[in-house]
Design an enzyme around this catalytic site. Structure first.
Site, PDB file in Angstrom:
ATOM      1  NE  ARG A 150      37.090  85.236  11.118  1.00 48.42           N
ATOM      2  CZ  ARG A 150      37.992  86.110  10.699  1.00 48.42           C
ATOM      3  NH1 ARG A 150      39.282  85.806  10.747  1.00 48.42           N
ATOM      4  NH2 ARG A 150      37.647  87.292  10.253  1.00 48.42           N
ATOM      5  CG  ASP A 210      47.165  84.538  14.034  1.00 44.03           C
ATOM      6  OD1 ASP A 210      47.770  84.964  15.051  1.00 44.03           O
ATOM      7  OD2 ASP A 210      46.585  85.292  13.226  1.00 44.03           O
ATOM      8  CD  GLU A 216      39.999  84.632  17.430  1.00 45.19           C
ATOM      9  OE1 GLU A 216      40.692  83.718  16.943  1.00 45.19           O
ATOM     10  OE2 GLU A 216      39.911  85.769  16.934  1.00 45.19           O
ATOM     11  CG  HIS A 274      42.727  87.099  14.906  1.00 42.48           C
ATOM     12  ND1 HIS A 274      41.470  86.555  14.945  1.00 42.48           N
ATOM     13  CD2 HIS A 274      42.896  87.552  13.630  1.00 42.48           C
ATOM     14  CE1 HIS A 274      40.905  86.686  13.757  1.00 42.48           C
ATOM     15  NE2 HIS A 274      41.751  87.277  12.943  1.00 42.48           N
TER      16      HIS A 274
END
Ligand code: NAD
Length: 329
Positions: free
Chosen positions: A230, A254, A259, A291
């Site tokens: 996260r 990622d 985000e 993600h």
């Protein structure tokens, strides 16, 4: 049941549509993300199926409850984006705690290998017939030390993968798994000794900014950092400062703390206003993806199946093994 499905991408429909027939549900797909302004779209449905960057706050929960929505089906593992206290006594919340730990761990390993051996750069070079290898040097992994933060479902697979490379693997987890063949150390020891640090703990008040100015200062110079967990685990400003001072050989993300403004969307024609993200993108040793660690066909099927199984248990009045509830401190 009639399901309001938010934040739909074409790949979501593959398994959710196919299995809707098997489970006997009707789905209304909406491209919009779930926020208070779009909550009204669920009117006339029985349950809402929501995703990782939807904003499920008190206002929108009250709106859903007033419309008669009985349950929220989170089609993700994390639930840091939902006000569980506001759901109490109004709406049942269920999630998909595990859909493919292997998919996420494999992806984290892929990011690490790419970053280390710079195959992403080699690919673009050779496409232009530039066959020089200067600047593409990496490190041999065998014998190096990997630090795994969080040894739950994903962290465990990551431990196995890293051992497969011949790395010495150490781990930090406040709830160590004694059945796992790994050396548990303190977080400070992990930071100090790891050549690569990979994050696999959930985002919580305790883990927010677990990677910060202080923890970065304790890391080895030249460390790799991989975050597929996260964004909020990493203080981006501190990370940018660390990158600027050459602390890291490579950073792969990622996930990113802001985000929800960008990930899963095409923003290539927009003026990006997030200075920290722009700074991150400017470093040659930073690799950012959107993600997608979970994104395999097997994981998508498992997500859809568990979501429908959660709904089935809810309809049948069976025990809800994937329910998430507000936990007072
Ligand atoms: P899990 O619950 O099985 O494991 C989490 C582990 O973290 C547990 O062992 C727990 O004890 C440990 N932990 C808790 N607090 C900690 C702390 N302060 N320091 C270190 N460890 C701590 O979860 P999982 O299925 O392995 O998933 C891990 C995380 O991966 C999820 O919370 C989610 O945020 C993320 N995730 C990302 C993607 C993606 O596509 N990028 C997909 C799925 C999950």
């Amino acid at each position: 049941m009639k399901i309001a499905f938010y934040d739909t991408k074409e790949y979501d429909r593959i398994w959710f549509e196919k299995l809707a027939v098997e489970y006997g549900h009707e789905i209304v797909f909406y491209e919009s993300r779930f926020i208070a302004d779009t909550a009204i779209l669920a009117n006339g449905c029985d349950v809402a199926c929501l995703f990782v960057n939807d904003v499920i706050d008190e206002k929108s929960i009250n709106m859903l409850s007033d419309m008669g929505i009985k349950a929220i089906l989170l089609r993700c593992a994390g639930y840091d984006n939902i006000d569980l206290k506001a759901c109490e006594g109004k709406i049942t919340v269920m999630r998909v705690p595990s859909y493919s730990p292997t998919a996420v761990a494999e992806y984290a390993a892929a990011l690490f290998l790419t970053l280390n051996r710079k195959t992403h750069k080699a690919y673009t070079r050779t496409r232009e017939f530039n066959f020089k290898i200067s600047g593409l040097m990496g490190m041999t992994l065998r014998g190096k030390t990997a630090g795994v933060v969080g040894t739950g479902k994903i962290g465990k697979v990551m431990v196995e993968i890293l051992k497969g490379f011949g790395m010495t693997v150490i781990a930090y987890d406040p709830y160590p798994d004694t059945s796992l063949d790994v050396d548990y150390v303190t977080l400070d020891e992990l930071l100090k000794n790891s050549d690569v640090i990979t994050l696999h703990c959930p985002l919580s008040p305790e883990t927010r900014y677990i990677i910060n100015k202080n923890s970065i200062s304790k890391m080895k110079d030249g460390v790799f950092l991989i975050n597929t967990s996260r964004g909020g685990l990493v203080d981006t400003q501190a990370l940018n400062d660390g990158l600027r001072s050459n602390k890291f050989t490579g950073v792969a993300l990622d996930v990113y703390e802001e985000e929800d403004e960008y990930f899963f969307e095409d923003r290539s024609n927009d003026i990006i206003k997030d200075d920290e993200l722009i700074k991150l993108m400017a470093y040659p040793n930073v690799l950012i993806t959107s993600h997608q660690a979970f994104f395999t066909n097997e994981a998508l099927e498992a997500i859809a199946r568990t979501t429908y199984d959660n709904l089935k248990a809810f309809i049948d009045g069976a025990p809800l093994e994937n329910e998430v509830k507000y936990q007072p401190k």
